[in-house]
Design an enzyme around this catalytic site. Structure first.
Site, PDB file in Angstrom:
ATOM      1  N   ASP A  26       1.013   4.035   1.285  1.00 34.52           N
ATOM      2  CA  ASP A  26       1.612   4.756   2.593  1.00 34.52           C
ATOM      3  C   ASP A  26       2.672   3.959   3.393  1.00 34.52           C
ATOM      4  OD1 ASP A  26      -0.698   2.791   3.279  1.00 34.52           O
ATOM      5  OD2 ASP A  26      -0.747   3.428   5.226  1.00 34.52           O
ATOM      6  N   HIS A  27       2.914   2.805   2.889  1.00 34.70           N
ATOM      7  CA  HIS A  27       3.947   1.914   3.524  1.00 34.70           C
ATOM      8  C   HIS A  27       5.290   1.706   2.428  1.00 34.70           C
ATOM      9  CE1 HIS A  27       1.857   0.224   6.815  1.00 34.70           C
ATOM     10  NE2 HIS A  27       0.953   0.812   6.062  1.00 34.70           N
ATOM     11  N   HIS A  59       0.886  -1.199  -0.130  1.00 38.69           N
ATOM     12  CA  HIS A  59       0.024  -0.114  -0.023  1.00 38.69           C
ATOM     13  C   HIS A  59       1.110   1.064   0.107  1.00 38.69           C
ATOM     14  CE1 HIS A  59      -4.033  -1.916   1.681  1.00 38.69           C
ATOM     15  NE2 HIS A  59      -3.845  -2.027   0.280  1.00 38.69           N
ATOM     16  N   ASP A 116       0.169  -3.439   8.819  1.00 39.48           N
ATOM     17  CA  ASP A 116      -1.289  -3.355   8.740  1.00 39.48           C
ATOM     18  C   ASP A 116      -1.967  -4.573   9.046  1.00 39.48           C
ATOM     19  OD1 ASP A 116      -0.627  -0.665   8.229  1.00 39.48           O
ATOM     20  OD2 ASP A 116      -1.919  -0.423   6.659  1.00 39.48           O
TER      21      ASP A 116
HETATM   22 ZN   LIG Z   1      -1.260   1.754   6.243  1.00 42.69          ZN
HETATM   23 ZN   LIG Z   2      -2.522  -0.890   4.180  1.00 39.78          ZN
END
Ligand SMILES: [Zn+2]
Ligand SMILES: [Zn+2]
Length: 304
Positions: free
Chosen positions: A65-66, A63, A208
């Site tokens: 954001d990672h 994802h 996550d």
């Molecule tokens: Zn995340």
């Molecule tokens: Zn995620």
């Protein structure tokens, strides 16, 4: 000393106070990056973590954001004339992601080796520690990571060895290594002159995830569990739908795993004040703090 440096602690959306997900484990000269969200390189500069150290990037899942900090970090490493190889571990698709931006932006000026994880267990093993993974429960393939140091030999007591008539030299070495030695007067056991092995340290990062048994097993007895806590209890249903955990669920995992400390991170931008999340977690697991950007937690060697 192992230092845990929180570089980015936001969930999904960055805020003025919180950058995208990244945690650096600094062990001696070596750096292990747990995720590398956008802005990670700037936070590394702020935390005085250089770009030329031996570095491994462990990606929990693909994802944005990672992982969106990886292109910028590789570019800065190249500009700084890094030559040392870099290793990246992550789910299937990690290689395609890195090839996609290196094929358009130009490749890094140093070797990058990518390992895609296929199954839980040990992914890396050195003489002093191993890295292990467990499958996380998110809405895409995702992994949780553990740094597990091996036990160190117990303390050797030269006075006791002398007292038992063992001459200094090769026999001391053998006793230190756990061997019993034979003298003319009888056998001297290693356990008479060496204390029991001292435990290594263990740091676990959830990435996550919804709460999972696999993560609880991975985190068993950890010194520090870094667990995502995107939401508070009022959004427990939303957490379940989106593949996340609440602060209370993170605390329940910490309690089940018998860890020493819980640090919650990946905080949704809706919580400007984390007191609610901390208090919901502390009801279950008192030794909980919410991470903030550039927070550093030092982890000295354990003696027992
Ligand atoms: Zn995340
Ligand atoms: Zn995620």
């Amino acid at each position: 000393m192992v230092k845990v440096v929180f570089l980015g602690t936001s969930g999904s959306m960055p805020t003025p106070e919180r950058g995208s997900s990244a945690v650096a484990l600094v062990r001696g000269h070596e750096v292990i990056l747990l995720d590398c969200g956008e802005g990670t390189q700037r936070q590394m500069v702020a935390a005085h973590i250089g770009f030329s150290r031996p570095t491994r990037i462990l990606v929990s899942h693909l994802h944005g954001d990672h992982v969106l900090g990886i292109p910028g970090l590789l570019q800065s490493m190249t500009l700084q004339r890094r030559e040392a190889p870099l290793e990246v571990y992550g789910p299937v698709g990690t290689a395609a992601f890195i090839q996609a931006f290196t094929s358009t932006l130009g490749g890094p000026g140093f070797p990058v080796t990518i390992y895609e994880i296929r199954k839980p267990g040990v992914i890396y093993d050195s003489v002093v520690y191993s890295m292990e993974v467990a499958e996380a429960d998110h809405d895409v393939e995702a992994w949780s990571y553990a740094l597990v140091e091996y036990p160190r030999p117990g303390r050797f007591h030269p006075d006791r060895a002398r007292g038992l008539g063992v001459p200094e030299g090769v026999l001391w070495k053998r006793l230190q290594g756990g061997e019993d030695v034979e003298l003319s007067g009888g056998v001297v056991r290693s356990s008479e002159v060496v204390d029991p092995p001292r435990p290594g340290r263990k740091v676990v990062y959830s990435g996550d995830t919804r709460p999972t048994e696999g993560l609880v097993r991975l985190a068993e007895g950890a010194d520090i569990l870094i667990h995502e806590a995107t939401f508070g209890e009022e959004l427990a249903e939303r957490a379940e739908e989106d593949g996340h955990s609440t602060a209370r669920q993170a605390a329940e995992d910490a309690l089940k795993a018998g860890v020493r400390r819980l640090i919650i991170t990946h905080i949704s931008s809706r919580y400007q004040d984390v007191a609610q999340l901390e208090s919901e977690a502390r009801v279950v697991f008192p030794d909980t703090v919410a991470a903030r950007d550039l927070m550093v937690v030092e982890l000295p060697l354990r003696d027992s």
